[in-house]
Design a protein around this motif. Structure first.
Motif, PDB file in Angstrom:
ATOM      1  N   TRP A  72      -3.222  33.935  19.049  1.00  0.00           N
ATOM      2  CA  TRP A  72      -3.049  34.894  20.151  1.00  0.00           C
ATOM      3  C   TRP A  72      -4.045  34.629  21.269  1.00  0.00           C
ATOM      4  O   TRP A  72      -5.207  34.308  21.024  1.00  0.00           O
ATOM      5  CB  TRP A  72      -3.263  36.320  19.669  1.00  0.00           C
ATOM      6  CG  TRP A  72      -2.260  36.895  18.709  1.00  0.00           C
ATOM      7  CD1 TRP A  72      -2.509  37.428  17.478  1.00  0.00           C
ATOM      8  CD2 TRP A  72      -0.850  37.045  18.920  1.00  0.00           C
ATOM      9  NE1 TRP A  72      -1.344  37.877  16.904  1.00  0.00           N
ATOM     10  CE2 TRP A  72      -0.307  37.658  17.763  1.00  0.00           C
ATOM     11  CE3 TRP A  72       0.015  36.697  19.962  1.00  0.00           C
ATOM     12  CZ2 TRP A  72       1.047  37.938  17.623  1.00  0.00           C
ATOM     13  CZ3 TRP A  72       1.370  36.980  19.822  1.00  0.00           C
ATOM     14  CH2 TRP A  72       1.875  37.585  18.677  1.00  0.00           C
ATOM     15  N   GLN A  76      -0.085  39.616  27.988  1.00  0.00           N
ATOM     16  CA  GLN A  76       0.968  40.474  27.434  1.00  0.00           C
ATOM     17  C   GLN A  76       1.885  40.929  28.560  1.00  0.00           C
ATOM     18  O   GLN A  76       1.439  41.187  29.676  1.00  0.00           O
ATOM     19  CB  GLN A  76       0.362  41.697  26.737  1.00  0.00           C
ATOM     20  CG  GLN A  76       1.399  42.584  26.055  1.00  0.00           C
ATOM     21  CD  GLN A  76       0.793  43.850  25.471  1.00  0.00           C
ATOM     22  OE1 GLN A  76      -0.110  44.441  26.060  1.00  0.00           O
ATOM     23  NE2 GLN A  76       1.287  44.278  24.314  1.00  0.00           N
ATOM     24  N   TRP A 197       4.651  39.558  32.946  1.00  0.00           N
ATOM     25  CA  TRP A 197       3.437  38.832  32.587  1.00  0.00           C
ATOM     26  C   TRP A 197       2.398  38.898  33.710  1.00  0.00           C
ATOM     27  O   TRP A 197       1.814  37.902  34.119  1.00  0.00           O
ATOM     28  CB  TRP A 197       3.771  37.372  32.250  1.00  0.00           C
ATOM     29  CG  TRP A 197       4.845  37.230  31.224  1.00  0.00           C
ATOM     30  CD1 TRP A 197       6.167  36.955  31.443  1.00  0.00           C
ATOM     31  CD2 TRP A 197       4.707  37.396  29.800  1.00  0.00           C
ATOM     32  NE1 TRP A 197       6.864  36.929  30.251  1.00  0.00           N
ATOM     33  CE2 TRP A 197       5.992  37.188  29.226  1.00  0.00           C
ATOM     34  CE3 TRP A 197       3.638  37.675  28.948  1.00  0.00           C
ATOM     35  CZ2 TRP A 197       6.212  37.274  27.854  1.00  0.00           C
ATOM     36  CZ3 TRP A 197       3.858  37.751  27.589  1.00  0.00           C
ATOM     37  CH2 TRP A 197       5.127  37.550  27.050  1.00  0.00           C
ATOM     38  N   THR A 209      -0.311  29.800  34.274  1.00  0.00           N
ATOM     39  CA  THR A 209       0.369  29.852  32.978  1.00  0.00           C
ATOM     40  C   THR A 209       0.576  28.433  32.462  1.00  0.00           C
ATOM     41  O   THR A 209       0.533  27.467  33.234  1.00  0.00           O
ATOM     42  CB  THR A 209       1.738  30.561  33.058  1.00  0.00           C
ATOM     43  OG1 THR A 209       2.566  29.894  34.016  1.00  0.00           O
ATOM     44  CG2 THR A 209       1.579  32.027  33.437  1.00  0.00           C
ATOM     45  N   TRP A 211       3.293  27.722  29.922  1.00  0.00           N
ATOM     46  CA  TRP A 211       4.395  27.983  29.013  1.00  0.00           C
ATOM     47  C   TRP A 211       5.010  26.688  28.486  1.00  0.00           C
ATOM     48  O   TRP A 211       5.133  25.708  29.219  1.00  0.00           O
ATOM     49  CB  TRP A 211       5.488  28.788  29.704  1.00  0.00           C
ATOM     50  CG  TRP A 211       5.089  30.171  30.115  1.00  0.00           C
ATOM     51  CD1 TRP A 211       4.919  30.625  31.390  1.00  0.00           C
ATOM     52  CD2 TRP A 211       4.824  31.284  29.255  1.00  0.00           C
ATOM     53  NE1 TRP A 211       4.558  31.959  31.382  1.00  0.00           N
ATOM     54  CE2 TRP A 211       4.498  32.389  30.078  1.00  0.00           C
ATOM     55  CE3 TRP A 211       4.839  31.462  27.866  1.00  0.00           C
ATOM     56  CZ2 TRP A 211       4.181  33.643  29.559  1.00  0.00           C
ATOM     57  CZ3 TRP A 211       4.524  32.714  27.354  1.00  0.00           C
ATOM     58  CH2 TRP A 211       4.205  33.790  28.195  1.00  0.00           C
ATOM     59  N   GLN A 215      10.183  28.680  27.576  1.00  0.00           N
ATOM     60  CA  GLN A 215       9.412  29.902  27.351  1.00  0.00           C
ATOM     61  C   GLN A 215       8.976  30.514  28.681  1.00  0.00           C
ATOM     62  O   GLN A 215       8.814  29.791  29.661  1.00  0.00           O
ATOM     63  CB  GLN A 215       8.168  29.578  26.505  1.00  0.00           C
ATOM     64  CG  GLN A 215       8.473  29.099  25.113  1.00  0.00           C
ATOM     65  CD  GLN A 215       9.049  30.176  24.224  1.00  0.00           C
ATOM     66  OE1 GLN A 215       8.578  31.315  24.224  1.00  0.00           O
ATOM     67  NE2 GLN A 215      10.094  29.834  23.476  1.00  0.00           N
ATOM     68  N   PRO A 216       8.791  31.832  28.725  1.00  0.00           N
ATOM     69  CA  PRO A 216       9.096  32.818  27.678  1.00  0.00           C
ATOM     70  C   PRO A 216      10.598  33.091  27.618  1.00  0.00           C
ATOM     71  O   PRO A 216      11.281  33.024  28.634  1.00  0.00           O
ATOM     72  CB  PRO A 216       8.320  34.044  28.129  1.00  0.00           C
ATOM     73  CG  PRO A 216       8.293  33.931  29.626  1.00  0.00           C
ATOM     74  CD  PRO A 216       8.209  32.463  29.927  1.00  0.00           C
ATOM     75  N   CYS A 225       4.132  39.329  23.711  1.00  0.00           N
ATOM     76  CA  CYS A 225       2.744  38.880  23.611  1.00  0.00           C
ATOM     77  C   CYS A 225       2.712  37.361  23.581  1.00  0.00           C
ATOM     78  O   CYS A 225       3.681  36.716  23.199  1.00  0.00           O
ATOM     79  CB  CYS A 225       2.086  39.449  22.352  1.00  0.00           C
ATOM     80  SG  CYS A 225       1.874  41.253  22.398  1.00  0.00           S
ATOM     81  N   THR A 226       1.567  36.792  23.973  1.00  0.00           N
ATOM     82  CA  THR A 226       1.469  35.349  24.144  1.00  0.00           C
ATOM     83  C   THR A 226       0.587  34.714  23.078  1.00  0.00           C
ATOM     84  O   THR A 226      -0.530  35.176  22.821  1.00  0.00           O
ATOM     85  CB  THR A 226       0.898  35.002  25.531  1.00  0.00           C
ATOM     86  OG1 THR A 226       1.701  35.623  26.530  1.00  0.00           O
ATOM     87  CG2 THR A 226       0.882  33.503  25.764  1.00  0.00           C
ATOM     88  N   TRP A 235       2.069  27.530  25.573  1.00  0.00           N
ATOM     89  CA  TRP A 235       2.169  28.955  25.282  1.00  0.00           C
ATOM     90  C   TRP A 235       3.600  29.355  24.940  1.00  0.00           C
ATOM     91  O   TRP A 235       4.556  28.807  25.485  1.00  0.00           O
ATOM     92  CB  TRP A 235       1.720  29.779  26.480  1.00  0.00           C
ATOM     93  CG  TRP A 235       0.361  29.467  27.010  1.00  0.00           C
ATOM     94  CD1 TRP A 235      -0.554  28.563  26.516  1.00  0.00           C
ATOM     95  CD2 TRP A 235      -0.244  30.039  28.171  1.00  0.00           C
ATOM     96  NE1 TRP A 235      -1.682  28.555  27.295  1.00  0.00           N
ATOM     97  CE2 TRP A 235      -1.523  29.442  28.312  1.00  0.00           C
ATOM     98  CE3 TRP A 235       0.161  30.997  29.095  1.00  0.00           C
ATOM     99  CZ2 TRP A 235      -2.381  29.794  29.353  1.00  0.00           C
ATOM    100  CZ3 TRP A 235      -0.696  31.337  30.126  1.00  0.00           C
ATOM    101  CH2 TRP A 235      -1.959  30.736  30.250  1.00  0.00           C
ATOM    102  N   ASP A 237       6.021  33.114  24.015  1.00  0.00           N
ATOM    103  CA  ASP A 237       6.027  34.561  23.809  1.00  0.00           C
ATOM    104  C   ASP A 237       6.423  34.828  22.361  1.00  0.00           C
ATOM    105  O   ASP A 237       7.294  34.177  21.799  1.00  0.00           O
ATOM    106  CB  ASP A 237       6.933  35.283  24.811  1.00  0.00           C
ATOM    107  CG  ASP A 237       8.395  34.860  24.729  1.00  0.00           C
ATOM    108  OD1 ASP A 237       8.686  33.780  24.195  1.00  0.00           O
ATOM    109  OD2 ASP A 237       9.255  35.615  25.240  1.00  0.00           O
TER     110      ASP A 237
END
Length: 333
Positions: A72, A76, A197, A209, A211, A215-216, A225-226, A235, A237
């Protein structure tokens, strides 16, 4: 050359070029939900990790362990926080008047961030790029509520309403919502929208970010949540109730880059001379109650000091400029 600082050092200019924040990270190998991890980090350190630029992300990568799992971090998606276009007024999905259709909003695919209303006055979240009619509010028009039949994205509808009327429709209460039933029978955009986000756990706005592809995606409409993939560093979600290791944010340091100008007849690119200058600056800062600031020179083109291109009188020593970086160095306890 005598190495005992035979030159007279004249500080003729100092300016801050940049200031940055350095975030320390701690990888915690305890399985917790996102909320439990947030509580732990706030009690033991500062908060869950905030990653707001590439440097932060690079430091995050260096602390990750246990390839093949997830950890985590502090990002969020708060799906309860919406705003009205008019006045940028806050809307809380749990406390303000609403008329969401059953199971809405569901943020399918993590792409539904604008609100439509149907002829039954039920609300839906939809992608903001969807093409729909819209309802404008006009404070000067006797009818107040204007149906616009041209199909537009939510963004274009907002621009149109602000140009031709006052703004996109705001629904403050049931009376206004009931008026929608008197308009043409189709779905319309209204002014409700959200920024996904948008904030980290420590309330810092999101500016960076990392991702993973696709994603997300909010699979199952439960992922807000990430977590970071400990193998790839990308990353994803995730369902906030799943339990993973996590990364806390440790001490925050501020780093400032300064440009200094000196006048000297001595070779300022001599390492011994540079060290003496740093020691003098360090002593000076300690005298001004800044004993824990650590200084270092920054090289450019393999040199620390560079001649300033400027006409001078013959007897004047040359002027050199250099970059010096400083950041707090916390004393160990």
């Amino acid at each position: 050359m005598n190495k005992t600082l035979l030159f007279v050092l004249i500080l003729s200019g100092l300016s801050a070029l940049s200031t940055s924040i350095l975030r320390g990270h701690r990888y915690i190998k305890i399985l917790k939900t996102w909320a439990e991890a947030q509580t732990y980090c706030r009690e033991k350190f500062i908060d869950l990790a905030t990653i707001n630029n590439q440097d932060d992300n690079d430091r995050l990568q260096r602390v990750l362990k246990d390839p093949g799992t997830f950890a985590w971090i502090g990002l969020q998606d708060d799906e309860t926080r919406w705003k009205w276009a008019m006045g940028n007024a806050d809307f809380n999905i749990n406390t303000d008047f609403s008329n969401w259709r059953l199971s809405e909003p569901n943020n399918l695919g993590s792409k539904q961030n604008c609100c439509q209303v149907n002829v039954l006055t039920e609300w839906f979240d939809f992608p903001c790029t969807d093409l729909r009619a819209s309802i404008c509010y006009d404070a000067r028009d006797p009818s107040k509520y204007i149906s616009v039949d041209t199909f537009m994205t939510w963004y274009d509808a907002k621009t149109y309403c602000r140009t031709k009327h006052t703004d996109l429709l705001t629904v403050w209460n049931k009376s206004v919502n009931d008026l929608i039933a008197t308009l043409p029978e189709r779905r319309h955009w209204m002014g409700l929208h959200r920024q996904p986000w948008a904030y980290w756990s420590d309330k810092i706005p999101t500016t960076f970010t990392n991702w993973d592809s696709g994603q997300p995606d909010n699979e199952g409409s439960t992922e807000s949540c990430t977590a970071v993939d400990t193998t790839t560093g990308k990353w994803l979600d995730m369902d906030c109730e799943k339990k993973y290791y996590f990364v806390c944010q440790d001490e925050i340091q501020h780093q400032t880059t300064l440009k200094l100008k000196f006048q000297s007849e001595t070779d300022l690119n001599d390492p011994a001379v540079q060290q003496q200058i740093l020691e003098q600056l360090q002593t000076h800062m300690a005298e001004h109650e800044l004993p824990h600031v650590k200084l270092r020179w920054i090289e450019k083109d393999e040199q620390t000091f560079h001649k300033q291109q400027k006409m001078m009188r013959e007897e004047e020593p040359a002027s050199d400029s250099s970059l010096c970086e400083g950041r707090p160095e916390h004393p160990k306890t």
